[in-house]
Each structure stands twice: as C-alpha cells, then as structure tokens.
Design a protein around this motif. Sequence first.
Motif, PDB file in Angstrom:
ATOM      1  N   PRO A   1      -4.902  -4.524   0.556  1.00 56.68           N
ATOM      2  CA  PRO A   1      -4.420  -4.948  -0.720  1.00 56.68           C
ATOM      3  C   PRO A   1      -4.722  -4.681  -1.693  1.00 56.68           C
ATOM      4  O   PRO A   1      -5.939  -4.112  -2.084  1.00 56.68           O
ATOM      5  CB  PRO A   1      -4.516  -6.574  -0.243  1.00 56.68           C
ATOM      6  N   TYR A   2      -3.976  -4.533  -2.984  1.00 58.90           N
ATOM      7  CA  TYR A   2      -4.185  -4.108  -4.341  1.00 58.90           C
ATOM      8  C   TYR A   2      -3.081  -5.313  -4.676  1.00 58.90           C
ATOM      9  O   TYR A   2      -2.762  -5.564  -4.224  1.00 58.90           O
ATOM     10  CB  TYR A   2      -4.191  -2.851  -4.571  1.00 58.90           C
ATOM     11  N   GLN A   3      -3.624  -5.175  -6.381  1.00 61.07           N
ATOM     12  CA  GLN A   3      -3.589  -6.016  -7.091  1.00 61.07           C
ATOM     13  C   GLN A   3      -1.523  -5.576  -7.856  1.00 61.07           C
ATOM     14  O   GLN A   3      -1.314  -4.622  -8.318  1.00 61.07           O
ATOM     15  CB  GLN A   3      -3.994  -6.713  -8.764  1.00 61.07           C
ATOM     16  N   GLY A   4      -1.040  -6.994  -7.698  1.00 64.70           N
ATOM     17  CA  GLY A   4      -0.187  -6.447  -8.030  1.00 64.70           C
ATOM     18  C   GLY A   4       1.038  -6.093  -7.582  1.00 64.70           C
ATOM     19  O   GLY A   4       2.304  -5.141  -7.724  1.00 64.70           O
ATOM     20  N   MET A   5       1.049  -5.948  -5.960  1.00 62.21           N
ATOM     21  CA  MET A   5       1.614  -5.650  -4.556  1.00 62.21           C
ATOM     22  C   MET A   5       3.510  -6.071  -5.110  1.00 62.21           C
ATOM     23  O   MET A   5       3.792  -5.173  -4.040  1.00 62.21           O
ATOM     24  CB  MET A   5       1.016  -6.154  -3.457  1.00 62.21           C
ATOM     25  N   GLY A   6       3.339  -7.166  -5.132  1.00 65.00           N
ATOM     26  CA  GLY A   6       5.063  -7.533  -5.224  1.00 65.00           C
ATOM     27  C   GLY A   6       5.470  -8.402  -3.865  1.00 65.00           C
ATOM     28  O   GLY A   6       4.471  -8.565  -3.044  1.00 65.00           O
TER      29      GLY A   6
END
Length: 593
Positions: free
Chosen positions: A135-140
């Motif tokens: 995962p990463y930041q601001g994935m939606g």
Amino acid sequence: MSNHIITRLRSVIAENPMRPATRIRRGDAWAVQTYSQFGAKIQRVAQGLLDLGVQPGGRVGIFLGNSPEWSEIDFGALSVRAVPVPLYATSTPEQIEHIARDSGLTVMFVGNQSEAERVLAADLPDLQRIVIVHPYQGMGDKVVSYTDFMADPDLAALDARLAEASGDDLASIIYTSGTTGNPKGVMIQHKALLAQADALDKFFTITTDDHSLCFLPLSHALERAWTTVVLLHGCMNTYVENARTVAEQMILAQPTMMVSVPKLYETVYTTAHAKAAGSSAKRKIFAWALKVGRHNQYAHRSGRTPSGWLRAQLKVADKLVLKAVRDAMGGPKTVLACGGAPLRVEIEEFFGSIGLPIMEGYGLTEASPLVSFNAPNDFKEGTVGKVLIGGELRIAELGEILYRGPNVMAGYWNNPEATADTIEDGWLRTGDVGYIDTDGFLTITDRLKDIIVTLGGKNVAPQPIEGLILADPLFEHAVLLGDNRPFVTLLVKPSLPHVEALAKAGHWQGGLQDWLASNELLEELKRRVEELTAKLPTQERPKDTKVIDEEFTMDNGLLTPTLKVRRREVEARFKAMVDDMYARLKERYAEHH
C-alpha cells in the motif's frame, strides 16, 4: 487422481505442512513460508473473494511482479473456482483496459503504486475493487490493502464451493502477447495443466528436496505452468521479483531446477567465453576443458562409462573451468529446461559439456503451453524433443506443425471466429514450421508468419540465418528483412562491450557513439556477416547490413515478454533506414546493369 489443481494442492499441503513452499529475498535474508502457512494464506484470499461476491467462473486480475503473493492469489482464486487473468508487469493503461474489459474483471490484484495508478488510469466502470500488496499514501477508496482484503476462512463455505469443481473448469485466461493485433485470451483448463505435470513425471524425478528459481514472468504460460508443477510436487519455489537480478539470485538460491528462455543461457555462454578470452593460454585451457566435458557426455549418452583416462581428465577440467561455470548457474540441476524461443546448438553443446544439459522443449500459450520436450534419457541436441504423452503431431502444408492433445486450450475467450481459425477438428494450428525426424524428435525451423517471401517468390526462413550470425558475440540482435522486396537485408544491434574492445584494439577515434556510427564498425560487421553466411544459397545471404544503436527492450516494444524480437515492430520503427537501404541497393544495381 483429481484433475483439479486445488484438490491436488490440498493433499500436498497436508503431506508437507512444515516443508518450505515459498521463498523471496528481502534485503540480506530469505523470507520463507511453509506449506502450512502458504495454504492458510490461500484460504484467506479465497474467503476475501467469497466475501466480495466473486462467483464460480468470475474473472480475477493478477497484475504484480513475481512474488509468493502472486501464487497465493492465483490458488486463492482457483479455490473459489474463479478464473485468474494474469497481466504483464509492463502493461500500459491501454493494454490493461483491453484485457480487463474483454475478460470482464471485477477485481484486480496489484503489487505497488505504479501498477495501481496504471489500473486507475484505465477506464474500467465494472472494476469493483483493486487490492494492493504494497500500500501507499493517498490510495483512494477503490484500493484496499492485501492484508485488509484477506479474511478468516469459513471452511464449510470454501468446501461447498469446491465440491462442484471439475477438470473442465478454467484455470486461467492468459492473453497472448501477440506480435500483431490485440492480445487474445487463451482459456486454459485445470485438466490441461495437470496433464502436462503428469507427463513430466514419467521422465523427470522431482522430489520434495528439489527447489526452483521462478524468474520468468508468472504472467507467462511457461513460468505459470512450471510453478504449478513445482508446488504440486511439494518443492520450494524461490521468487525473483526483478529479473535483472537473476545472475546473483541463482548463486544465492542454489536452485536444483530452473526453466528459462534462451537469453539467460546466451548471457552465461557469452560471459564464460569472454572471461576465457583474456589470453591465448586461457583460451586453450577453456577449449580443452569443454572438449573433455563433451567426450564424457557422449560416453554417458551412449550408455557407456567414460574411460579411466577420460574421467581423470574430467577432474582436472572440472577444477580448472567447468565447476566455475556450474557455480555461476547456482550449482548442479535436476531440471534445467529452455523454451519460449529457439536455443542455438552451440549453447546447448556448451551446457552439456559443463555437466548441465539443457532440456529444450517447445510449446505455445494455446497448448498450456507444452507440446514437446527433451528428457534426460531421451533427447537429441538441436531438436525440441518428442511430443507430450497423450499428444500427437502432424505436419500440414507449408510445413506447419499441428498439435492435438489433452492440454489444448478450450478456445479464445469471447472470440469463436479466432478459435475456429486456430483449432480445426481438434488440431491446434501452431503457426510454426518444422519437421519430425525418424526417431520422433521435432525440429522447429521458423514461424510461419516470419517466413520471408521475396519479390522473386523465394521463401527464406529468417531464424536459422539470424542464429548463424548471432553465434558471433559481436552481434546482440540480428533481424533479417526482405518480405516483398527483391532480396534480403539485415539490421544488427552490436554488443556494446565487444564494440568497445574492437575500438580499443583498433585505436578508433572518439567515444562509443562515434564508434557505433563509424565506417570501421560497419565494415567489420559486414565482413563478419559475409563470412558467417558464405555457405548459404544466394537468396539467403543479406545484400546489405545496417547498424541500430537503440536498445531492444519490452518497454520500447521491440521485445516480447519472453524476450523474442518483434520483427514487424523493428521493421516499422526503422522503416526510414530500411527504405533508404533498399533505395541505395536499387541505384547500385541499376548502375551495374
């Protein structure tokens, strides 16, 4: 025996709960997972898919690099009778859109941010969920992490879903990379993958002590089928996320089994010869050691024990040369196979001489993919072996190879016309040209659509000619052209380290770019091409040669995912250069006549 992969896999997990199943390099250490842990993850993925409402036959996209998660998702989808649809890690938003819409994907598993963003950039109204391993930041909102997606399994519900399973279920829809047009979805059944695994068991002895290195893309039919074989034998599978690290990973992992395309073997061959080229003494020792290795191999193959003198020489040859090359390949092998593209005979002989015989096979995605293979006690160099047990081969007009067997695809997804063109009365039209010798061994001579037909109506098979030229390490790629032209010509991409060595030896002026554009290099390349093709009939000898200095990669579309050159793409990319070459040849011809 069951002809459903998951039923078989469950037995393997029950018999080998504490044996290592998957392994991947993380930093300076191995992350290892046992069969019992692997099985638990598969069930949690399966439950996640059930919770999402994925129905039997529902399509699930797998869009990530090689990793244990790839196989967890693959087998998790198969556990709920869903159909995994692999996508190549290099896929563009346009390619993703075509495959996702054509197959009707409702869920897509991705590896990291780059893959997630490419999926999000595609217009996919039916895609309900994107599951991301890293995962990463601001994935939606549409993206959920892999660990959050997995759920505690309701074993009764999973068993109930599997109770209806059969060997006719689809185990995958694999989109062919295709050198032309939009990729087509090849429908592969469980029974097809298992027919291959069972056929291999009759020739190869694979035990739970064996372990394999998985570095070809899992989205490719060859690695996918092979990984199924590895895991259904209770072996450990070591995943290589970045194929560029394969040389160091082979040494770290010490695999006893490996399936590769020719490119890897060519690299090892070229590197070994380059190291030996340092001095004439080194070259002599190297050549002698290979000769000793080869004679020992000949003796074994004809069922004789090599003589005492030959065995004594082999010990010396091994110490001086052969063992070092085997070590670079990660030590001895029970299975060392090659497919995906033709392997040059001198490379096959080289590996046989060092004590690592390569079993070359042949197949295509539409055959799940295995059609024929050489086996340790039944092989012939220069051929792709005998037909799979239960399969049959026929040679049609124009020399096209037809195959019929238990592993032929169920057809192309949503494409009955293309299916009817490719399968006639159960026979799969391979599009490859070849012949079967009196011992039953198959030899491939070329792709039907690659055959060059010159203006004069002469048929020229480019692959054998390109193979002759590529035997010289100065050439990295060679592409023969001439379809609908008066005669054949050649585009070559030289090997930069060899260009550099030539330039230094000849005291050429300038740097690498100057050398690539120099007359000296062009003359040397032409001289070698002439020498290498001197014994060929006139219509098969290139009338001119031009140098390309652009790299051939998957990203720029000049190589397929199995590292085969896309001939049509090369011709289109360098059209101006090709047209100019033919125009000049025409002028020259006019002057002389």
